[in-house]
Design a protein around this motif. Structure first.
Motif, short mmCIF file in Angstrom:
data_model
loop_
_atom_site.label_atom_id
_atom_site.label_comp_id
_atom_site.label_asym_id
_atom_site.label_seq_id
_atom_site.Cartn_x
_atom_site.Cartn_y
_atom_site.Cartn_z
N LEU A 145 0.94 -1.21 0.05
CA LEU A 145 -0.05 0.04 0.11
C LEU A 145 0.95 1.22 -0.02
CD1 LEU A 145 -2.60 -1.05 2.63
CD2 LEU A 145 -3.11 -1.04 -0.12
N PHE A 146 1.81 1.32 0.90
CA PHE A 146 3.02 2.33 0.86
C PHE A 146 3.56 2.62 -0.76
CE2 PHE A 146 6.94 4.40 1.53
CZ PHE A 146 6.67 5.28 2.19
N ALA A 147 4.01 1.62 -1.22
CA ALA A 147 4.52 1.77 -2.54
C ALA A 147 3.47 2.14 -3.72
CB ALA A 147 5.21 0.31 -2.83
N SER A 148 2.33 1.68 -3.18
CA SER A 148 1.33 2.01 -4.38
C SER A 148 0.84 3.43 -4.36
CB SER A 148 -0.01 1.34 -4.17
OG SER A 148 -1.02 1.56 -5.02
N TRP A 149 1.09 4.05 -3.22
CA TRP A 149 0.83 5.54 -2.76
C TRP A 149 1.69 6.40 -3.57
CZ3 TRP A 149 -3.33 7.76 -1.40
CH2 TRP A 149 -3.52 9.16 -1.25
N ALA A 150 3.24 5.82 -3.76
CA ALA A 150 4.05 6.52 -4.23
C ALA A 150 4.91 5.65 -5.35
CB ALA A 150 4.92 6.95 -3.33
N PRO A 151 4.27 5.30 -6.42
CA PRO A 151 4.72 4.39 -7.41
C PRO A 151 6.11 5.19 -8.29
CG PRO A 151 2.74 5.54 -8.37
CD PRO A 151 2.88 6.03 -7.08
N ALA A 152 6.59 4.42 -9.11
CA ALA A 152 7.63 4.93 -9.79
C ALA A 152 7.38 6.06 -10.76
CB ALA A 152 8.42 3.58 -10.82
N ALA A 153 8.34 6.74 -11.23
CA ALA A 153 7.68 7.98 -12.02
C ALA A 153 7.04 7.66 -13.28
CB ALA A 153 9.24 8.63 -12.24
N ASP A 154 7.46 6.45 -13.82
CA ASP A 154 6.56 5.93 -15.21
C ASP A 154 5.36 5.45 -14.97
OD1 ASP A 154 7.85 3.88 -14.22
OD2 ASP A 154 8.59 2.96 -15.89
N ARG A 155 4.89 5.41 -13.77
CA ARG A 155 3.64 4.86 -13.61
C ARG A 155 2.51 5.97 -13.20
NH1 ARG A 155 7.37 0.93 -13.97
NH2 ARG A 155 6.66 -1.16 -13.16
N PRO A 156 1.44 5.85 -13.60
CA PRO A 156 0.33 7.18 -13.40
C PRO A 156 0.13 7.01 -11.75
CG PRO A 156 -0.81 4.95 -14.20
CD PRO A 156 0.78 4.87 -14.46
N GLU A 157 0.57 8.09 -11.04
CA GLU A 157 0.28 8.18 -9.84
C GLU A 157 -1.04 8.31 -9.35
OE1 GLU A 157 2.93 10.82 -7.01
OE2 GLU A 157 1.18 12.22 -7.58
N GLY A 158 -1.96 8.98 -9.98
CA GLY A 158 -3.37 8.92 -9.49
C GLY A 158 -4.08 7.61 -9.60
N TRP A 159 -3.83 6.85 -10.52
CA TRP A 159 -4.24 5.55 -10.64
C TRP A 159 -3.83 4.85 -9.48
CZ3 TRP A 159 -8.53 4.02 -13.10
CH2 TRP A 159 -8.95 4.62 -14.07
N PHE A 160 -2.45 4.75 -9.37
CA PHE A 160 -2.00 3.87 -8.40
C PHE A 160 -2.53 4.28 -6.66
CE2 PHE A 160 0.56 1.99 -11.41
CZ PHE A 160 0.84 0.67 -11.04
N ARG A 161 -2.76 5.63 -6.71
CA ARG A 161 -3.32 6.05 -5.43
C ARG A 161 -4.59 5.61 -5.14
NH1 ARG A 161 -0.86 11.84 -3.43
NH2 ARG A 161 1.50 11.29 -3.25
N SER A 162 -5.43 5.47 -6.26
CA SER A 162 -6.55 5.08 -6.30
C SER A 162 -6.66 3.48 -5.95
CB SER A 162 -7.65 5.22 -7.38
OG SER A 162 -6.92 4.58 -8.57
#
Length: 535
Positions: free
Chosen positions: A443-460
């Motif tokens: 969950l922590f990693a999903s809130w702050a994903p890698a730069a080439d991942r869409p942050e909004g989607w992963f935070r959802s």
């Protein structure tokens, strides 16, 4: 803490002699030799009795565990030309990714071979005269009994362990695929021949075989594409050359093939439907091996030759993979709230917990990859503990139907009850137990994903995954309320026997140890994670 662990490891390395590749031979040889002997036992002039078969199987697993420990500590490398015309080498080695998994396989192997086989009798029609009553059932036999084909059963267990260790240790893609395939037929036999007659074992075995063969075919297509592009099947060279040998579009296609095949093995929603039926049917040892070891082949494959070899293609599919993972977490959690069969419920819980592992892999960060590798091992220990307990309860009850009134486990079988409570508590992700670090890390990693991942989607995805964690608490409390608590004392069932007690004790101790000292595992996987992300 890490300095202390390194010091302990160094002392163990000095204490245990370095046998070189002898450790690899000890890890694999006993499993192969005893499995072949048991498969041919029916042709002997005097076939071995059940006690001889059981002891031989356990000794093979224990000797293999010693070899695995030496392999994990000394990291020997066996590299011999195999198919020279194709450039294929017989390469076995352990690293920070495979070492925890071979240790997990060794522990689970000893547990699985120690458990007694009890094949339930075919279901009989209910007596109309007893309709609407709850007669006291006879206390079931829980100790070893003579079962037809016991030698073949234990041979299947050993072959599954052999194939799994071969896949985790393989340094060549072809060798990995052979190990990956080697486990299929023995597991198919365990389900179809020794499964619960009330759950249509032949149908469950057929579904398992078809699904896994389809997954293997898709994965093989991706492996052949990588071998063609790089000119080798060496996994180490793939990690070095793969990202530069394939253009973006090719990486996307290859990643799709590999992820589709491995997702069937994990399994990822919506490719998960085969798992609950298979778990409900398989004998207890089969369920333990399937959940704790075989499903890890899928997540291991992603971490071994998808994340480092086709990183661009993996990044393209990561949002979809992460989304399917959290949908699976919630879907499986909701299924657990209404599932009546206790073994199916634990299988659904496995789908949910592995969803967190897949989500962590999809984030593309150091925290995510570490959480995924940790969650792999944690899930193996927790699921094995729960299936040992639930399998024992199902045999004692005659079924795993939660709708049937049972005696409270805490009253009539307190040792099994302790294992159930500990396993469910770890499944809830309580701090101090093995399940916590993988899930919170995902969950922590999903809130702050890698730069080439869409942050909004992963935070959802983080929010949805957190909802799945809440559902885990809800269905765990439901199981405890219906199985563990209460004042009902009939029908009485026997408590855990010696083999079950030591299996529950070993797995329970490891669940607590990994939860209390997570750095012991993080320190092993950290070098591999750093190497992958440095590329």
């Amino acid at each position: 803490m890490s300095e202390v662990l390194i010091a302990v490891r160094d002392e163990l390395v000095e204490l245990i002699p370095d046998l070189g590749t002898g450790w690899l031979l000890l890890a694999l040889g006993p499993l192969l030799l005893v499995a072949v002997a048991l498969l041919t036992a029916g042709r002997w002039a005097s076939p071995p009795g059940r006690r001889v078969v059981h002891v031989a199987s356990m000794l093979a697993a224990m000797l293999s565990a010693v070899g695995v420990l030496g392999t994990a500590l000394h990291r020997p490398v066996l590299a011999q030309p195999w198919i020279e015309s194709l450039g294929v080498w017989f390469t076995l080695r352990a690293d920070g990714l495979s070492a925890p998994l071979i240790l997990l396989t060794a522990v689970i192997g000893v547990v699985a071979t120690s458990l007694h086989l009890h094949v339930p009798p075919p279901p009989r029609p209910a007596d109309p005269a007893l309709e609407g009553t709850t007669p006291t059932s006879p206390i079931p036999v829980v100790r070893a009994t003579d079962v037809p084909g016991l030698a073949s059963y234990h041979a299947c267990l050993l072959l599954i362990l052999l194939g799994s260790l071969l896949a985790f240790l393989a340094g060549d893609a072809l060798l990995f695929f052979i190990g990956f395939e080697l486990v299929l037929i023995p597991m198919w036999l365990l389900i179809g021949r020794y499964g619960d007659p009330a759950s249509d074992p032949r149908g469950a075995a057929q579904r398992f075989l078809v699904v896994t063969v389809v997954g293997s075919s898709l994965m093989l297509a991706g492996l052949l594409a990588l071998a063609t592009a790089t000119g080798t099947t060496d996994l180490a060279l793939w990690a070095q050359q793969g990202p530069g040998a394939l253009d973006r579009s090719t990486q996307i296609v290859v990643a799709a093939l590999l992820l589709s095949g491995l997702a069937l093995k994990i399994p990822v929603f919506p490719l998960h439907t085969w798992l609950p039926w298979v778990h409900a049917t398989a004998p207890t040892a089969g369920s333990v091996l399937l959940a704790a070891v075989l499903l890890k082949l899928g997540t291991y494959g992603i971490a071994r030759f998808v994340v480092p070899v086709v990183p661009t293609g993996f990044a393209f599919w990561a949002p979809l993979l992460g989304g399917l993972a959290v949908v699976g977490v919630v879907w499986a959690g909701l299924a657990c709230l209404v599932e009546r069969d206790l073994k199916r419920l634990i299988a659904w819980a496995s789908v949910a917990h592995l969803g967190f592992v897949v989500l962590a892999l999809a984030t593309g960060t150091q925290t995510g990859l570490q959480a995924a590798l940790f969650g792999n091992v944690a899930h193996g220990l927790v699921s094995a503990l729960l299936f040992v307990v639930v399998g024992g309860l199902k045999h004692r009850w005659g079924s795993a139907d939660l709708a049937v009134a049972r005696a409270a486990v805490r009253e009539v079988a307190p040792r099994l009850g302790v294992g159930l409570v500990l396993g469910l508590a770890a499944g809830m992700g309580l701090p101090g137990l093995a399940g916590f670090w993988g899930e919170i890390g995902a969950l922590f990693a999903s809130w702050a994903p890698a730069a080439d991942r869409p942050e909004g989607w992963f935070r959802s995805f983080t929010v949805v995954g957190a909802l799945g964690a809440v559902l885990a608490v809800a269905y765990s409390v439901r199981v405890l309320r219906e199985v563990w608590t209460g004042d009902r004392l009939e029908p009485r069932v026997p408590d855990a026997i010696v083999t079950e007690r030591w299996a529950i004790g070993l797995l329970g101790a490891l669940v607590v140890a990994v939860g209390v000292v997570p750095t012991a595992l993080f320190a092993v996987t950290a070098p591999y994670v750093a190497e992958v992300l440095a590329r």
